[in-house]
Scaffold this motif. Sequence first.
Motif, PDB file in Angstrom:
ATOM      1  N   CYS A 116       0.845  -1.193   0.000  1.00  0.00           N
ATOM      2  CA  CYS A 116       0.000   0.000   0.000  1.00  0.00           C
ATOM      3  C   CYS A 116       0.878   1.239   0.000  1.00  0.00           C
ATOM      4  N   ALA A 117       0.310   2.334  -0.463  1.00  0.00           N
ATOM      5  CA  ALA A 117       0.990   3.624  -0.467  1.00  0.00           C
ATOM      6  C   ALA A 117      -0.065   4.718  -0.403  1.00  0.00           C
ATOM      7  N   SER A 118       0.374   5.929  -0.102  1.00  0.00           N
ATOM      8  CA  SER A 118      -0.552   7.046   0.060  1.00  0.00           C
ATOM      9  C   SER A 118       0.132   8.328  -0.366  1.00  0.00           C
ATOM     10  N   ALA A 119      -0.673   9.306  -0.762  1.00  0.00           N
ATOM     11  CA  ALA A 119      -0.171  10.618  -1.160  1.00  0.00           C
ATOM     12  C   ALA A 119      -1.240  11.654  -0.853  1.00  0.00           C
ATOM     13  N   THR A 120      -0.813  12.865  -0.547  1.00  0.00           N
ATOM     14  CA  THR A 120      -1.714  13.969  -0.212  1.00  0.00           C
ATOM     15  C   THR A 120      -1.581  15.056  -1.265  1.00  0.00           C
ATOM     16  N   TRP A 121      -2.711  15.408  -1.872  1.00  0.00           N
ATOM     17  CA  TRP A 121      -2.718  16.457  -2.899  1.00  0.00           C
ATOM     18  C   TRP A 121      -2.976  17.801  -2.253  1.00  0.00           C
ATOM     19  N   GLN A 122      -2.234  18.815  -2.734  1.00  0.00           N
ATOM     20  CA  GLN A 122      -2.435  20.199  -2.312  1.00  0.00           C
ATOM     21  C   GLN A 122      -2.526  21.060  -3.551  1.00  0.00           C
ATOM     22  N   ALA A 123      -3.411  22.035  -3.501  1.00  0.00           N
ATOM     23  CA  ALA A 123      -3.635  22.892  -4.658  1.00  0.00           C
ATOM     24  C   ALA A 123      -2.358  23.637  -5.026  1.00  0.00           C
ATOM     25  N   ALA A 124      -2.087  23.715  -6.336  1.00  0.00           N
ATOM     26  CA  ALA A 124      -0.887  24.399  -6.810  1.00  0.00           C
ATOM     27  C   ALA A 124      -1.024  25.886  -6.561  1.00  0.00           C
ATOM     28  N   GLY A 125      -0.021  26.477  -5.914  1.00  0.00           N
ATOM     29  CA  GLY A 125      -0.022  27.908  -5.660  1.00  0.00           C
ATOM     30  C   GLY A 125      -1.031  28.346  -4.632  1.00  0.00           C
ATOM     31  N   ALA A 126      -1.527  27.431  -3.825  1.00  0.00           N
ATOM     32  CA  ALA A 126      -2.485  27.818  -2.797  1.00  0.00           C
ATOM     33  C   ALA A 126      -1.782  28.627  -1.729  1.00  0.00           C
ATOM     34  N   PRO A 127      -2.325  29.783  -1.358  1.00  0.00           N
ATOM     35  CA  PRO A 127      -1.670  30.599  -0.333  1.00  0.00           C
ATOM     36  C   PRO A 127      -1.679  29.885   1.003  1.00  0.00           C
ATOM     37  N   ALA A 128      -0.629  30.106   1.726  1.00  0.00           N
ATOM     38  CA  ALA A 128      -0.534  29.491   3.043  1.00  0.00           C
ATOM     39  C   ALA A 128      -1.591  30.075   3.969  1.00  0.00           C
ATOM     40  N   ALA A 129      -2.092  29.243   4.798  1.00  0.00           N
ATOM     41  CA  ALA A 129      -3.141  29.679   5.708  1.00  0.00           C
ATOM     42  C   ALA A 129      -2.578  30.688   6.699  1.00  0.00           C
ATOM     43  N   GLU A 130      -3.219  31.865   6.752  1.00  0.00           N
ATOM     44  CA  GLU A 130      -2.777  32.907   7.653  1.00  0.00           C
ATOM     45  C   GLU A 130      -3.356  32.682   9.039  1.00  0.00           C
ATOM     46  N   VAL A 131      -2.486  32.823  10.011  1.00  0.00           N
ATOM     47  CA  VAL A 131      -2.897  32.642  11.388  1.00  0.00           C
ATOM     48  C   VAL A 131      -3.421  33.971  11.907  1.00  0.00           C
ATOM     49  N   THR A 132      -4.680  34.015  12.243  1.00  0.00           N
ATOM     50  CA  THR A 132      -5.301  35.238  12.767  1.00  0.00           C
ATOM     51  C   THR A 132      -4.991  35.360  14.247  1.00  0.00           C
ATOM     52  N   GLU A 133      -4.401  36.471  14.591  1.00  0.00           N
ATOM     53  CA  GLU A 133      -4.043  36.691  15.983  1.00  0.00           C
ATOM     54  C   GLU A 133      -5.237  37.226  16.766  1.00  0.00           C
ATOM     55  N   ALA A 134      -5.226  36.951  18.034  1.00  0.00           N
ATOM     56  CA  ALA A 134      -6.294  37.430  18.898  1.00  0.00           C
ATOM     57  C   ALA A 134      -6.177  38.937  19.086  1.00  0.00           C
ATOM     58  N   PRO A 135      -7.274  39.629  19.389  1.00  0.00           N
ATOM     59  CA  PRO A 135      -7.194  41.079  19.650  1.00  0.00           C
ATOM     60  C   PRO A 135      -6.259  41.370  20.813  1.00  0.00           C
ATOM     61  N   PRO A 136      -5.727  42.593  20.850  1.00  0.00           N
ATOM     62  CA  PRO A 136      -4.762  42.912  21.923  1.00  0.00           C
ATOM     63  C   PRO A 136      -5.337  42.744  23.313  1.00  0.00           C
ATOM     64  N   TRP A 137      -6.617  43.080  23.500  1.00  0.00           N
ATOM     65  CA  TRP A 137      -7.174  42.975  24.846  1.00  0.00           C
ATOM     66  C   TRP A 137      -7.417  41.539  25.290  1.00  0.00           C
ATOM     67  N   ARG A 138      -7.178  40.555  24.370  1.00  0.00           N
ATOM     68  CA  ARG A 138      -7.346  39.154  24.721  1.00  0.00           C
ATOM     69  C   ARG A 138      -6.022  38.398  24.791  1.00  0.00           C
ATOM     70  N   ARG A 139      -4.929  39.146  24.736  1.00  0.00           N
ATOM     71  CA  ARG A 139      -3.617  38.524  24.831  1.00  0.00           C
ATOM     72  C   ARG A 139      -3.127  38.579  26.270  1.00  0.00           C
ATOM     73  N   TYR A 140      -2.621  37.465  26.725  1.00  0.00           N
ATOM     74  CA  TYR A 140      -2.187  37.367  28.109  1.00  0.00           C
ATOM     75  C   TYR A 140      -1.051  38.343  28.437  1.00  0.00           C
ATOM     76  N   PRO A 141       0.021  38.458  27.635  1.00  0.00           N
ATOM     77  CA  PRO A 141       1.081  39.433  27.985  1.00  0.00           C
ATOM     78  C   PRO A 141       0.581  40.871  28.007  1.00  0.00           C
ATOM     79  N   VAL A 142      -0.335  41.209  27.080  1.00  0.00           N
ATOM     80  CA  VAL A 142      -0.840  42.587  27.045  1.00  0.00           C
ATOM     81  C   VAL A 142      -1.639  42.900  28.303  1.00  0.00           C
ATOM     82  N   LEU A 143      -2.418  41.952  28.770  1.00  0.00           N
ATOM     83  CA  LEU A 143      -3.183  42.179  29.992  1.00  0.00           C
ATOM     84  C   LEU A 143      -2.273  42.371  31.200  1.00  0.00           C
TER      85      LEU A 143
END
Length: 485
Positions: free
Chosen positions: A220-247
């Motif tokens: 058996c074998a396996s492979a994972t397809w990914q769309a060509a030129g698909a933009p990398a998923a952007e990590v959305t940061e939490a608002p400043p008032w919800r960040r532990y260091p900022v608090l």
Amino acid sequence: MPASTRHHRALAVFVHCLGILAAVPALPAAAPEAAAAPRPAAATPQPAPSVPPAATTTPTPGPAVVTPPATVGPAPPAVAVAARAPLAASAEPTPPSAPPAVAPPSRVPASAPPPPVTVAVATESSPAPRYRIHVRNVGNSPLDTTVRQELPSGSSPTAISGGGRSSSSGGSTAEVTWRLRLPAHSTTTLGTALTAVAPGQPLTAPACAFTSDGTRPYDCASATWQAAGAPAAEVTEAPPWRRYPVLLAGLGVLVLLSALVTWVWRRRRGGRVTAAALATNGTPDGGRGTIYPRAASPSPSRRRRTPPVWLLVGAAVVVLAGLIGTAGWTATRQVSSIDTQKQPTSGAWMGTGISGPVGVPLRESAFEFTVYRMSCAANAAGGSAATPAGGRRCQATVGVRNVTGAQQPWHGQLQRAYLPGGRWVSTDEPATRAANLGRDVFANPVAAGSRVVVPLVFSVDGRDPPRQLELRSGVFSAGVRVQMP
């Protein structure tokens, strides 16, 4: 001598005697031949060798037949007779020797022959999911095989090459099947194109080559397809008032500002009091001098000024509210991130538990597991010793790779299939042995760095197939969990 000491000594003597009596039967018995002195060979009586008797004439009614006398050679030497004497005289059996004090050898991993058919899966850089399956016959004779490719949940084939056809496996997941006859030392390339489930979402489609009846896997074998030129998923940061260091930083600034305001207010109040005292000088005549000094009069005691109560209470309320808010927000985040369905990954467990879909390699402390396929047979009407009435058998094609530098055993009772409702069943070892042509895949450990592809059979009851497979190498291993589509 005190009575307690006498009792202790008597008990010690009694225990010592018991130990001697227990050790006497374990002593090796001396052989009588070894105890006795060796006797000379000439003095040992030897049985007469079986030599045919001399020629004799037997009276018969018919004509007398005279047998010619046998030629008697010289007698054998005495040394030869003495050498054969111990073999004939050893009628008394000797006791068996004690076993050697050596640990029994450990189980050596069985070296399974390489499969006659190998499979490799690759993807293409295209807007839609496309896969290439390379099936190679490494043997010296033609071979019939069945190739199956599992399709991701929610996708369907749009193009199939090589005469394959789409079907349903177990009523839930679609698959593509080819029936091929591979010439000796040949490679056949198959292709499929699928519909994308979601834009940019990766899709994993494993493929296996089975025997002609489609029951026992070759490879058996396996492979994972990914769309060509698909933009990398952007990590959305939490608002400043919800960040532990900022608090924490905001709380510290608030405390510093409160301390600064208190210090400035106290300095200003002290400065005004000092200026008023210097202006009046404490004399009723307005500070004019006299010729004769007057006796010093005690100055009235002044009460120390304190900040107003509303300021202290307000600062304390603000600090307390900040601490409670920060602690509550942190606790809420930690509680919401807890997965109640996840196995513990710390403490007595070795490694980190990990979950994934079908076809994705998942690694734990010793093994890398890959579940390529899961199929369930129809419900059994009468049932059997292993399968209850109304139940059925589900067979999972699992790849196991030893990622350590030493051989690793694994056990069938630790491999589980979870059913709806939280119930689970272990591997049906007799059915698994039958699916592997009588070979017990758990009897021998997996060699270091090797990979095996084996079918595992689970006997389940009800109509619903397993929702999850839990695979692990040892009792204390965190293991992996494979989500069934």
